[in-house]
Design an enzyme around this catalytic site. Structure first.
Site, mmCIF file in Angstrom:
data_model
loop_
_atom_site.group_PDB
_atom_site.id
_atom_site.type_symbol
_atom_site.label_atom_id
_atom_site.label_comp_id
_atom_site.label_asym_id
_atom_site.label_seq_id
_atom_site.Cartn_x
_atom_site.Cartn_y
_atom_site.Cartn_z
ATOM 1 C CD GLU A 43 -9.001 -9.033 14.357
ATOM 2 O OE1 GLU A 43 -10.008 -8.700 14.993
ATOM 3 O OE2 GLU A 43 -8.033 -9.640 14.886
ATOM 4 C CB ILE A 44 -7.533 -5.611 7.703
ATOM 5 C CG1 ILE A 44 -6.700 -6.548 6.818
ATOM 6 C CG2 ILE A 44 -7.234 -4.154 7.394
ATOM 7 C CD1 ILE A 44 -6.916 -6.370 5.336
#
Length: 755
Positions: free
Chosen positions: A502-503
């Site tokens: 998850e960026i």
């Protein structure tokens, strides 16, 4: 004159002999071309402008046309089927073709068409040899199974399997009928019910292939091309020998004790029924009856073994039934969503990070280093002491050793990979680092200090990525003098096993930084979603709502073990109480405190003092050996005892005079809260689209895959039905069940989240 006639006959014979020795070109269409080499017909399939071959309508038509041309050509005494792509035989059926079908009859027609094509191949009087290199999956393996002889190249990318069960389907072109007699019923059940692939050597051991060809090293051409050419030459030689009788077709009949153990489950009714029943019981135990495909696979296999004439009809009928189920549609949407999240929608970065450093050699840091090795020119693992680094190195080495043990990596490659890891206690080697991934303790002051140290030791273009599960990236970036290069990269533990990354971007994060971070994640073989900064980002925020409701159920009288059972029966991969222990009760406590400040009581339903006292008692979850449950060698699986200290704390805060919620209420309350929080994240533009929302929760927290993720669920269940159910719980339990406005709007308009 007689002498002249004999000379003419000899000349004709020589011409024919010469014609058979040279390679003659034959038919060419979009996907296939044929040739004849020394009397052996070669059917080479090679979809243009694609890395893989997939069975769609045009591919199948072209292959059938090419096959029939060689079958009916008297110049070809045998046929070799081979791909023009070294890394892919046939990767399976085109899922878009299946998804486009609207009725069971359309799906059955596809299955029947595939069965007829495979039967034509099996009935061919000329020896038919499959030369397999790369992925040979689903319909691709069914093509190979219809051949009379199978040869596989021993290389990393060669994998043979029937993974249709992962899409809620079954092998629909004869796979359920041909595989069991070939490798035995138990082995066939394992392959089809798990979808697991086999490499060349494993396939040979099972009897799935008849010959394994070793790959070649570098030479005039690259190793992959050389090996593929060698595979073709071996296959041509084998096909010629099969045609002239110097090599007999393998006998599929098993004899002796081995034969008895192979044949009894296939042909002895009582033994077959026992094996199939045992497999069915195991499926129900693992899936709780939530996935129909495994049981349909068993049914199709059994039908064919009981009556071979009707087995193919049963397979086609079951294939049609499964394709129409909500579960299959959900799993297919997950497949497409995963593909979407494995592409860089931000485009290639101008400067791709080549040198990577990880700060913190703990579980997360060592994990990030592990998935980065061999993917970058240089990988550095830094910590404050040699002792900490030694522990980190041991964790990296342990993962590599497990790969060696499972024969997924050679010892030589593992040692070579391990030797490439650079360990440091200072920043002396950071002068050419392109990206630093920080994985230290969740302390904002510590992280601020480290950010300043790193930026003083790295070049101006260096990206700083913080691996945090909840601390606001915008707040962390305040310590940076290069906020455009600052980003969040939230990995999930254990990093080598968990697929999601998850960026998290801030308002200041540049497009180039985001593109580079996504590219790093993809190189690490992660499924990547990009979300905006906000409390808990996306996944942690949803987990917060989920765990808050789970604790509320416990305080109302649901036992931890009953909570676990409720979750598992609803489709979660782990139980609710176990999930808390896996996340870490200390982490849950910090997140809960933070969420209470930001969201108030809406997101945290239970009394926060419960988690606080659990932390104070040292019950931190699995990592401390005790959380809600006890952990250790003597405490494993579903019989793991509840931690007596935790039980005392939970009982102390139990809501007096209230009956425990029913299993159904526990299931729906926790699930609906998680779906509603996901919808709020879409409403607030934390996530960019419903696809990212589905993939993030399924691959991040195992969000009931058979339902396809929160937004697939909303479309299937119905937005209005969801709103009505939320309102009923809102009347009973309060405003935390107020449905998100976006779902109310979709319910009114009839719009769908998934287009």
């Amino acid at each position: 004159m007689l002498h002249g006639f004999r000379s003419f006959k000899n000349s004709v014979r020589n011409v024919r002999h010469l014609r058979n020795r040279i390679c003659t070109r034959g038919l060419t269409n979009e996907h296939c071309h044929t040739s004849i080499q020394n009397g052996v017909g070669i059917l080479k399939f090679d979809t243009p402008d694609s890395k893989v071959n997939v069975l769609n309508e045009t591919f199948s038509k072209d292959c059938q046309e090419a096959f029939l041309e060689l079958r009916d050509n008297p110049a070809a005494s045998s046929i070799v089927m081979i791909s023009g792509k070294p890394d892919c035989f046939i990767a399976g059926a085109d899922i878009k073709m299946l998804a486009a079908c609207q009725t069971k009859e359309e799906i059955m027609a596809l299955s029947k068409g595939g069965q007829e094509m495979m039967q034509q191949m099996e009935d061919c009087k000329k020896p038919l040899v499959a030369a397999i290199s790369g992925s040979c999956l689903g319909g691709g393996l069914e093509v190979a199974l219809a051949c009379h002889y199978r040869i596989a190249l021993d290389q990393k990318k060669t994998s043979m399997g029937l993974p249709e069960v992962m899409l809620g389907l079954l092998p629909g072109s004869g796979g359920t009928q041909r595989l069991p007699p070939l490798i035995g019923l138990p082995n066939a059940l394992t392959m089809m019910l798990t979808g697991a692939g086999k490499n060349a050597k494993q396939a040979k051991k099972l009897g799935l292939v008849d010959l394994v060809v070793k790959s070649l090293g570098p030479g005039v051409k690259d190793p992959a091309t050389l090996s593929h050419d060698y595979l073709e030459s071996v296959a041509v030689g084998v096909a010629r020998q099969l045609a002239d009788g110097s090599l007999k077709k393998p006998s599929r009949k098993k004899k002796g004790l081995k034969g008895a153990s192979h044949n009894a489950p296939l042909y002895v009714g009582k033994v077959r029924n026992f094996v199939c029943k045992k497999a069915g019981d195991e499926v129900l135990k693992k899936t709780h009856g939530l996935y129909p495909a495994p049981l349909k696979i068993i049914d199709s296999i059994k039908a064919g073994l009981e009556n071979p004439k009707t087995g193919y009809d049963a397979e086609a009928n079951n294939f049609g039934d499964l394709a129409m189920t909500d579960e299959s549609k959900a799993l297919i949407n997950i497949y497409f969503g995963k593909q979407q999240c494995e592409k860089n929608s931000y485009g290639k970065p101008e400067k791709m990070p080549q040198n990577l450093a990880v700060l913190g050699a703990g579980l997360m840091g060592a994990g990030v280093a592990n998935v980065s090795l061999d993917k970058f020119n240089k990988v550095i693992l830094k910590d404050v002491s040699d002792t900490a680094l030694s522990k980190g190195e041991d964790m990296v080495r342990d993962v590599l050793n497990k790969k060696v043990k499972r024969k997924k990596m050679s010892q030589f490659d593992a040692d070579k990979t391990m030797s490439s890891l650079i360990t440091e206690t200072d920043y002396s080697t950071f002068k050419d680092v392109d990206i630093v991934i920080e994985a230290v303790f969740e302390d904002i002051n510590l992280k601020h200090r480290i950010i300043k140290e790193v930026e003083a030791a790295t070049p101006d273009h260096c990206i700083f990525a913080s691996n945090t599960s909840a601390l606001p990236i915008t707040e962390l970036a305040k310590a940076s003098k290069r906020p455009e290069n600052f980003i969040g990269m939230h990995y999930f533990s254990p990093v080598p096993q968990m697929p999601l990354l998850e960026i998290i971007t801030t308002e200041a994060t540049s497009h180039e930084t985001t593109a580079a971070a996504v590219e790093v994640g993809l190189k690490q073989k992660k499924t990547v979603i990009v979300v905006k900064d906000g409390p808990g980002f996306y996944t942690t925020r949803v987990i917060g709502a989920l765990m808050g409701e789970a604790f509320a159920c416990i305080q109302e009288g649901t036992s931890p073990r009953d909570l676990d059972k409720s979750f598992l029966k609803f489709g979660w991969p782990v139980g609710g109480a176990t999930l808390v222990d896996e996340v870490g009760i200390d982490v849950a406590y910090k997140v809960t405190k933070y969420f209470l400040e930001v969201f108030g009581e809406r997101i945290s339903a239970g009394d926060p003092r419960v988690i606080e006292e659990l932390v104070e008692s040292g019950s931190l979850g699995r990592k401390s050996g005790k959380g809600i449950f006890l952990y250790g060698e003597s405490h494993k699986g579903s019989t793991r005892p509840v931690n007596p200290v935790a039980e005392q704390i939970l009982n102390r805060y139990r809501t007096p005079g209230q009956a425990a919620p029913s299993t159904e209420d526990v299931q729906w309350r926790t699930y609906l809260r998680s779906v509603n929080e996901a919808a709020l994240c879409l409403q607030e533009e934390i996530i960019a689209n419903p696809v990212d929302g589905n993939i993030g929760l399924i691959f991040g927290i195992g969000h009931c895959p058979q339902r396809g993720g929160p937004f697939q669920f909303l479309d299937t269940y119905g937005a209005q039905s969801f709103v009505d159910k939320m309102h009923r719980y809102e009347e009973q339990l309060g405003f935390r069940f107020e449905p998100a406005e976006i779902v109310i709007d979709y319910a009114k308009s009839g719009k769908k989240f998934m287009h």
